[in-house]
Design an enzyme around this catalytic site. Structure first.
Site: not given
Ligand code: 4H4
Length: 225
Positions: A154, A168
């Protein structure tokens, strides 16, 4: 491009991340490469064994040095400076920060332990970094390797579309704020008014406050002194 070479007894398990979702898209966009190696192909006997009984007795089996070392040597013929990471409960805890650091490497070899783990001489001679996904024992390093590949990938530029949120939890060191979507009310549960107000400054302030509040309640350890 970030390349993951995975040494495993269960290569088919990795279809779970190679065929679906964010990682599969990263592979299609040639940002990621995942190559699995069946350790049994490097066994030196016709039964394709790669483990043996433990010196000193004890119930479990231990993964032998030779097949692992031969497999790593073959990987390094293609990726000379691949960093060898061994997944084990004794490793350094995988965190947001460590995932970012690993994502900066161009080539990583993930060694997935089974049984009681690998012969200590592999750790001493072949492993560059030991990483744990948590203080518990799972039946094989494969699930840990997939967690590492997902969390590291990611952070590889371009893997996460800009639509997918980069904030996040842990992005700013705090837990994420609560999220809501339609309908506004369900079973008497309302969306907080501030989120319907249209005042972005108030919304941002509320979200920051919520992040701090939930981090203090749930993860005191994350609150920097
Ligand atoms: C590896 C068990 C090493 C024990 C294993 C050891 C984890 C984890 C894990 C299958 C294998 C287990 N891997 N994070 N947690 N002898 N792997 O449980 O070093 O303690 O990453 S040992």
């Amino acid at each position: 491009m970030m390349r993951f070479d995975v040494i495993t007894l269960f290569p088919d398990m990795f279809c779970a991340i190679k065929d679906e979702g964010v990682i599969a898209r990263g592979i299609k966009k040639s940002l990621l490469e995942i190559h699995t190696w069946q350790l049994r192909d490097f066994s030196d006997n016709k039964y394709r064994n790669v483990d043996d009984k433990s010196y000193g007795g004890g119930a479990g089996m231990v993964m032998q040095v030779k097949p692992i070392r031969s497999c790593i040597e073959q990987i390094k013929q293609k990726n000379l400076n691949s960093q060898v990471i061994y997944l084990s409960p004794q490793g350094q805890k995988l965190t947001h920060q460590l995932a970012i650091e690993i994502s900066k490497l161009e080539s990583v070899t993930l060694l997935c332990g089974r049984y009681e783990g690998v012969d200590e001489r592999v750790i001493e001679h072949d492993v560059d970094l030991e990483v744990s996904i948590g203080d518990y024992v799972i039946s094989g390093g494969e699930l840990a390797a997939m967690v590492l590949i997902d969390s590291v990938s990611r952070h590889v530029p371009g893997v996460l579309g800009n639509a997918e949120s980069l904030n996040d939890s842990f992005f700013n060191g705090l837990l994420d704020y609560p999220h809501y979507t339609r309908p506004e009310i369900i079973d008497g549960q309302k969306v907080p008014d501030v989120l319907l107000s249209g005042h972005q400054a108030n919304i941002d302030a509320w979200r920051e406050d919520q992040s701090l509040k939930s981090t203090k309640e749930k993860r005191q350890d994350l609150i920097k002194k």
